[in-house]
Design an enzyme around this catalytic site. Structure first.
Site, mmCIF file in Angstrom:
data_model
loop_
_atom_site.group_PDB
_atom_site.id
_atom_site.type_symbol
_atom_site.label_atom_id
_atom_site.label_comp_id
_atom_site.label_asym_id
_atom_site.label_seq_id
_atom_site.Cartn_x
_atom_site.Cartn_y
_atom_site.Cartn_z
ATOM 1 N N SER A 102 40.941 87.783 149.645
ATOM 2 C CA SER A 102 39.841 88.270 148.484
ATOM 3 C C SER A 102 38.595 87.448 149.099
ATOM 4 O O SER A 102 37.982 86.868 148.229
ATOM 5 C CB SER A 102 40.245 88.285 147.319
ATOM 6 O OG SER A 102 40.992 89.287 146.877
ATOM 7 N N PRO A 103 38.376 86.912 150.297
ATOM 8 C CA PRO A 103 37.181 86.150 150.570
ATOM 9 C C PRO A 103 35.677 86.597 149.907
ATOM 10 O O PRO A 103 34.854 85.553 149.819
ATOM 11 C CB PRO A 103 37.223 85.870 152.129
ATOM 12 C CG PRO A 103 37.789 87.159 152.589
ATOM 13 C CD PRO A 103 38.729 87.659 151.435
ATOM 14 N N LEU A 104 35.627 87.785 149.769
ATOM 15 C CA LEU A 104 34.237 88.191 149.252
ATOM 16 C C LEU A 104 34.291 88.232 147.793
ATOM 17 O O LEU A 104 33.420 88.852 146.951
ATOM 18 C CB LEU A 104 33.941 89.614 149.897
ATOM 19 C CG LEU A 104 33.889 89.390 151.333
ATOM 20 C CD1 LEU A 104 33.628 90.521 152.123
ATOM 21 C CD2 LEU A 104 32.890 88.319 151.764
ATOM 22 N N GLY A 105 35.503 88.057 147.118
ATOM 23 C CA GLY A 105 35.460 88.178 145.595
ATOM 24 C C GLY A 105 36.365 89.327 145.281
ATOM 25 O O GLY A 105 36.388 89.810 144.038
ATOM 26 N N GLY A 106 36.936 89.984 146.186
ATOM 27 C CA GLY A 106 38.004 91.148 145.919
ATOM 28 C C GLY A 106 37.297 92.447 145.860
ATOM 29 O O GLY A 106 35.854 92.628 145.967
ATOM 30 N N TYR A 163 51.469 96.975 149.968
ATOM 31 C CA TYR A 163 50.044 97.757 149.919
ATOM 32 C C TYR A 163 50.298 99.264 149.969
ATOM 33 O O TYR A 163 50.095 100.187 151.073
ATOM 34 C CB TYR A 163 49.204 97.246 151.122
ATOM 35 C CG TYR A 163 48.989 95.735 150.997
ATOM 36 C CD1 TYR A 163 49.027 95.191 149.812
ATOM 37 C CD2 TYR A 163 48.342 95.035 152.086
ATOM 38 C CE1 TYR A 163 48.808 93.716 149.544
ATOM 39 C CE2 TYR A 163 48.013 93.862 151.969
ATOM 40 C CZ TYR A 163 48.264 93.228 150.720
ATOM 41 O OH TYR A 163 48.003 91.770 150.453
ATOM 42 N N HIS A 198 55.306 86.593 150.232
ATOM 43 C CA HIS A 198 54.044 86.951 149.782
ATOM 44 C C HIS A 198 53.729 86.192 148.474
ATOM 45 O O HIS A 198 52.562 85.788 148.377
ATOM 46 C CB HIS A 198 54.237 88.640 149.160
ATOM 47 C CG HIS A 198 52.955 89.249 148.885
ATOM 48 N ND1 HIS A 198 52.861 90.534 149.351
ATOM 49 C CD2 HIS A 198 52.002 89.042 148.550
ATOM 50 C CE1 HIS A 198 51.656 91.288 148.939
ATOM 51 N NE2 HIS A 198 51.037 90.118 148.797
ATOM 52 N N GLY A 206 34.699 93.020 143.492
ATOM 53 C CA GLY A 206 33.593 91.988 143.132
ATOM 54 C C GLY A 206 32.857 91.570 144.308
ATOM 55 O O GLY A 206 31.676 91.176 144.424
HETATM 56 N N1 LIG Z 1 48.270 87.369 149.746
HETATM 57 C C1 LIG Z 1 47.884 88.120 148.517
HETATM 58 O O1 LIG Z 1 48.495 87.875 147.615
HETATM 59 C C2 LIG Z 1 46.703 88.946 148.753
HETATM 60 C C3 LIG Z 1 45.944 89.262 147.464
HETATM 61 C C4 LIG Z 1 44.974 90.213 147.744
HETATM 62 C C5 LIG Z 1 44.531 90.460 149.034
HETATM 63 N N2 LIG Z 1 45.081 90.005 150.312
HETATM 64 C C6 LIG Z 1 44.675 90.342 151.363
HETATM 65 O O2 LIG Z 1 43.416 89.900 151.625
HETATM 66 C C7 LIG Z 1 42.473 90.716 152.013
HETATM 67 C C8 LIG Z 1 41.132 90.783 151.488
HETATM 68 O O3 LIG Z 1 40.946 90.725 149.998
HETATM 69 P P1 LIG Z 1 40.521 91.807 149.383
HETATM 70 O O4 LIG Z 1 40.670 93.330 150.106
HETATM 71 O O5 LIG Z 1 41.286 91.973 148.020
HETATM 72 O O6 LIG Z 1 39.082 91.583 148.910
HETATM 73 P P2 LIG Z 1 37.809 91.107 149.557
HETATM 74 O O7 LIG Z 1 37.963 91.076 151.194
HETATM 75 O O8 LIG Z 1 36.961 89.943 148.902
HETATM 76 O O9 LIG Z 1 36.699 92.280 149.458
HETATM 77 C C9 LIG Z 1 37.192 93.773 149.795
HETATM 78 C C10 LIG Z 1 36.139 94.515 149.638
HETATM 79 O O10 LIG Z 1 34.894 93.980 150.290
HETATM 80 C C11 LIG Z 1 34.086 95.013 150.951
HETATM 81 N N3 LIG Z 1 33.359 94.376 152.148
HETATM 82 C C12 LIG Z 1 34.135 93.871 153.352
HETATM 83 N N4 LIG Z 1 33.209 93.423 154.126
HETATM 84 C C13 LIG Z 1 31.980 93.615 153.448
HETATM 85 C C14 LIG Z 1 30.571 93.394 153.946
HETATM 86 N N5 LIG Z 1 30.437 92.815 155.121
HETATM 87 N N6 LIG Z 1 29.697 93.810 153.385
HETATM 88 C C15 LIG Z 1 29.851 94.139 151.975
HETATM 89 N N7 LIG Z 1 30.980 94.642 151.568
HETATM 90 C C16 LIG Z 1 32.018 94.123 152.216
HETATM 91 C C17 LIG Z 1 34.937 96.069 151.223
HETATM 92 O O11 LIG Z 1 34.065 97.226 150.842
HETATM 93 P P3 LIG Z 1 34.353 98.804 151.366
HETATM 94 O O12 LIG Z 1 35.843 99.270 150.791
HETATM 95 O O13 LIG Z 1 33.251 99.400 150.739
HETATM 96 O O14 LIG Z 1 34.579 98.436 152.856
HETATM 97 C C18 LIG Z 1 35.984 95.902 150.611
HETATM 98 O O15 LIG Z 1 36.155 96.915 149.499
HETATM 99 C C19 LIG Z 1 43.271 92.186 151.471
HETATM 100 O O16 LIG Z 1 42.659 93.158 152.048
HETATM 101 C C20 LIG Z 1 44.678 91.921 151.619
HETATM 102 O O17 LIG Z 1 44.809 92.113 153.168
HETATM 103 C C21 LIG Z 1 46.247 89.249 150.019
#
Ligand SMILES: NC(=O)c1ccc[n+]([C@@H]2O[C@H](COP(=O)([O-])OP(=O)(O)OC[C@H]3O[C@@H](n4cnc5c(N)ncnc54)[C@H](OP(=O)(O)O)[C@@H]3O)[C@@H](O)[C@H]2O)c1
Length: 290
Positions: free
Chosen positions: A208-212, A53, A128, A215
């Site tokens: 990416s529980p919220l769609g990334g 990251y 990973h 998204g």
């Molecule tokens: N193992 C793997 O291959 C892999 C791949 C991808 C991700 N990950 C891990 O999974 C984590 C989560 O995935 P992600 O960050 O890709 O996507 P995500 O959690 O689906 O979405 C992240 C986005 O959601 C927004 N958000 C969070 N909480 C919110 C809420 N309560 N209301 C409105 N918007 C909200 C944030 O906005 P703001 O930026 O404005 O706060 C952030 O930019 C990553 O941070 C990483 O640690 C792992």
């Protein structure tokens, strides 16, 4: 804060994903530290990161260093915080993601993560992503060796299919603590892995529980059922989404990413949102899982 079992420790039912604070579009350090501190204030005790990251080639581990700094500068008790990092993916600095699942690389990557995190043993170390150039058993075997050597306290895998989960569990001698796969209303194809983790009692960490990052804001617009339940409870559709995941199985521990204190707080509050059985069914039907 509701707690859930991850290996031999209990962590907050909602974690914090660190990726948005270190890759494209990341905030300045002050805002990033405030975001992590806001999550800790809200009772979050699982911080997910990875050595990959980062943005530029010369700043490997940017997010691990940020998390280490956030923990050092936090005013409260951090002894119960589990930092979950990963090895096996790389970012050459041109925006791409590459893989190296060789035992040699995993050993070196783990040593570098230990230094950046400033710990004697990493709380949870996750492989990973499977590297097609390296037999899976070799990569997971390297993780087992790190566990046996005391370099890591718990072992996890990520982006694994059901066969790989069973294989890893065998190689690790029953010590597989967690599986981290993509899972969200827009991406439910990891449901077989979630169900297998439920059956085996292994923590399942939806990524990416919220769609990334790109998204997440549109979740309520894309999935009307989530917006409707959100209106009923006067909360965000994102909070409903995380509560829906928690209601799916006790092994589920979502790790929503944040780059702002407001979103970190909003997501953490999902641990207190209780959905009715009818709401849970309506959300399941809306995304096509039964
Ligand atoms: N193992 C793997 O291959 C892999 C791949 C991808 C991700 N990950 C891990 O999974 C984590 C989560 O995935 P992600 O960050 O890709 O996507 P995500 O959690 O689906 O979405 C992240 C986005 O959601 C927004 N958000 C969070 N909480 C919110 C809420 N309560 N209301 C409105 N918007 C909200 C944030 O906005 P703001 O930026 O404005 O706060 C952030 O930019 C990553 O941070 C990483 O640690 C792992």
């Amino acid at each position: 804060m509701q707690l859930r079992q991850l290996g031999d420790v209990q962590v907050s039912a909602i974690g914090l994903g660190g990726m948005p604070m270190s890759i494209e579009g990341r905030p300045d350090e002050t805002r990033a530290l405030a975001t992590i501190h806001a999550a800790l204030d809200a009772g979050v005790t699982l911080l997910d990161t990875a050595d990959a990251y980062h943005l530029h080639a010369d700043e490997v581990g940017h997010n691990e260093s940020l998390i280490a700094k956030a923990l050092r500068t936090y005013g409260g008790d951090t002894s119960g915080v589990l930092v979950a990092t990963k090895g096996g993916a790389l970012r050459p600095g041109d925006g791409s993601w590459t893989l190296d699942g060789s035992p040699e690389h995993l050993r070196e990557a783990c040593e570098a993560s230990l230094r950046r995190l400033g710990v004697d043993a990493i709380g949870l170390y996750q492989f990973h992503r499977p590297d097609p150039k390296v037999p899976y058993a070799e990569s997971v075997g390297a993780i087992r060796d790190l566990l046996d050597a005391g370099k890591i306290r718990m072992a996890g895998i990520s982006n694994a299919d059901p066969d790989q989960i069973r294989q890893a569990q065998e190689i690790l001698g029953g010590r597989l603590a967690s599986v981290q796969n993509q899972y969200s209303p827009a991406f439910v194809s990891s449901r077989p892995e979630l169900d297998l983790c439920d059956e085996l009692g292994i923590a399942f960490l939806p990524w990416s529980p919220l769609g990334g990052i790109s998204g997440a804001a549109e979740l309520g617009g894309k999935f009307a059922a989530f917006a409707e339940v959100a209106r009923e409870h006067d909360v965000s559709p994102q909070r409903v989404c995380l509560a829906w995941m928690l209601a799916t199985s006790p092994v589920v521990i979502p790790i929503p990413g944040s780059s702002r204190p407001e979103t970190a707080r909003d997501s953490a509050a999902a641990a207190d949102l209780v959905l009715t059985a009818d709401e849970k069914t309506a959300l399941d039907e809306a995304v096509g899982v039964f």
